[in-house]
Design a protein around this motif. Sequence first.
Motif, mmCIF file in Angstrom:
data_model
loop_
_atom_site.group_PDB
_atom_site.id
_atom_site.type_symbol
_atom_site.label_atom_id
_atom_site.label_comp_id
_atom_site.label_asym_id
_atom_site.label_seq_id
_atom_site.Cartn_x
_atom_site.Cartn_y
_atom_site.Cartn_z
ATOM 1 N N VAL A 65 -6.410 -3.020 -5.116
ATOM 2 C CA VAL A 65 -5.575 -4.167 -4.743
ATOM 3 C C VAL A 65 -6.067 -5.429 -5.442
ATOM 4 C CG1 VAL A 65 -4.890 -5.683 -2.835
ATOM 5 C CG2 VAL A 65 -4.881 -3.203 -2.524
ATOM 6 N N GLU A 77 -0.695 -2.760 -6.850
ATOM 7 C CA GLU A 77 -1.069 -3.441 -5.613
ATOM 8 C C GLU A 77 -0.502 -2.691 -4.409
ATOM 9 O OE1 GLU A 77 -0.518 -7.581 -3.075
ATOM 10 O OE2 GLU A 77 0.209 -7.520 -5.140
ATOM 11 N N ALA A 78 0.769 -2.278 -4.526
ATOM 12 C CA ALA A 78 1.393 -1.534 -3.431
ATOM 13 C C ALA A 78 0.687 -0.199 -3.209
ATOM 14 C CB ALA A 78 2.874 -1.316 -3.728
ATOM 15 N N ARG A 81 -2.632 -0.842 -1.403
ATOM 16 C CA ARG A 81 -2.417 -1.161 0.016
ATOM 17 C C ARG A 81 -1.981 0.087 0.788
ATOM 18 N NH1 ARG A 81 -2.465 -6.509 1.312
ATOM 19 N NH2 ARG A 81 -2.448 -7.994 -0.419
ATOM 20 N N TYR A 82 -1.198 0.913 0.153
ATOM 21 C CA TYR A 82 -0.733 2.152 0.773
ATOM 22 C C TYR A 82 -1.923 3.052 1.128
ATOM 23 C CZ TYR A 82 1.139 6.865 1.031
ATOM 24 O OH TYR A 82 1.418 8.146 1.444
ATOM 25 N N HIS A 100 -1.977 -3.282 8.784
ATOM 26 C CA HIS A 100 -1.966 -3.269 7.312
ATOM 27 C C HIS A 100 -0.600 -2.830 6.782
ATOM 28 C CE1 HIS A 100 -6.156 -4.105 6.003
ATOM 29 N NE2 HIS A 100 -6.455 -3.707 7.226
ATOM 30 N N ARG A 101 0.048 -1.906 7.491
ATOM 31 C CA ARG A 101 1.374 -1.480 7.043
ATOM 32 C C ARG A 101 2.380 -2.621 7.172
ATOM 33 N NH1 ARG A 101 5.927 0.028 9.177
ATOM 34 N NH2 ARG A 101 5.129 0.206 11.295
ATOM 35 N N GLU A 103 1.743 -5.753 6.811
ATOM 36 C CA GLU A 103 1.492 -6.630 5.667
ATOM 37 C C GLU A 103 2.081 -6.039 4.398
ATOM 38 O OE1 GLU A 103 0.130 -9.658 3.162
ATOM 39 O OE2 GLU A 103 0.463 -9.587 5.332
ATOM 40 N N LEU A 104 1.945 -4.727 4.233
ATOM 41 C CA LEU A 104 2.543 -4.053 3.079
ATOM 42 C C LEU A 104 4.053 -4.239 3.074
ATOM 43 C CD1 LEU A 104 2.227 -2.045 0.670
ATOM 44 C CD2 LEU A 104 2.393 -0.193 2.336
ATOM 45 N N ASP A 105 4.681 -4.062 4.231
ATOM 46 C CA ASP A 105 6.128 -4.230 4.322
ATOM 47 C C ASP A 105 6.547 -5.670 4.012
ATOM 48 O OD1 ASP A 105 6.421 -1.594 4.983
ATOM 49 O OD2 ASP A 105 6.632 -1.932 7.135
ATOM 50 N N ARG A 107 4.997 -7.832 2.085
ATOM 51 C CA ARG A 107 4.794 -8.166 0.672
ATOM 52 C C ARG A 107 5.778 -7.464 -0.256
ATOM 53 N NH1 ARG A 107 0.779 -11.077 -0.966
ATOM 54 N NH2 ARG A 107 0.786 -10.159 -3.053
ATOM 55 N N MET A 121 6.462 4.468 1.362
ATOM 56 C CA MET A 121 6.337 3.472 2.432
ATOM 57 C C MET A 121 7.030 3.942 3.712
ATOM 58 S SD MET A 121 6.693 0.083 0.012
ATOM 59 C CE MET A 121 6.740 -1.135 1.320
#
Length: 201
Positions: A65, A77-78, A81-82, A100-101, A103-105, A107, A121
């Motif tokens: 990341v 980056e995705a 994070r995944y 954390h998921r 935040e992933l969603d 971004r 995702m």
Amino acid sequence: PAVDSSIAYLHVIAEQLDSAQQLARRALADAADDQTRCRALEALADCALFQGDLEAARSWSSELVTVARRARDTYYEAVGRYVVVMSLAYGGQHDAARRHRAELDRRFARGAVSPTLQSWMAYLQGETLLDADPATASAAFSRAIELADAAGSTYVGGVARVSAITLRSRTAATPDVLPLYADVIERFLDAGSWSYLLTTM
């Protein structure tokens, strides 16, 4: 280094994790650019995840990341994070995984990444909700399969199918899942996706 980092991931897919790690570590040590570093870090993170070394997976993916953000590479980056979320979910840290998921969603809004990554995702949503909300998890796995099939992404489609079948075996009144497992195993064999085939079996 660029060649090593690319070959390393082919070894990950073929379940040759020791050689994948050797190639990726060498590529990372000698890399002159962030793209090569990202490919090497992805291979190292996935190797650790497959081997059940969740702390190492989290460490490599967190570094991924950092490097990806420096390179302004949205895809890597995705991915980083995944893997962070997956390492938390597989380790039973469900609250942290859901944070954390989220935040992933935030971004990576719908359509901002490839259909394959959207599928991952959706799968991730299912994995983080398995125990807390099985119905929503099942719907998320179905969405992941739909996206993967539309994109021709056999691997993620297979992974999502395994989780969907396993969830069904745990929650359905009369689960008849062996034929479904047989089907997904055939899909992995046809695609040559050895890494998750062994997990499924």
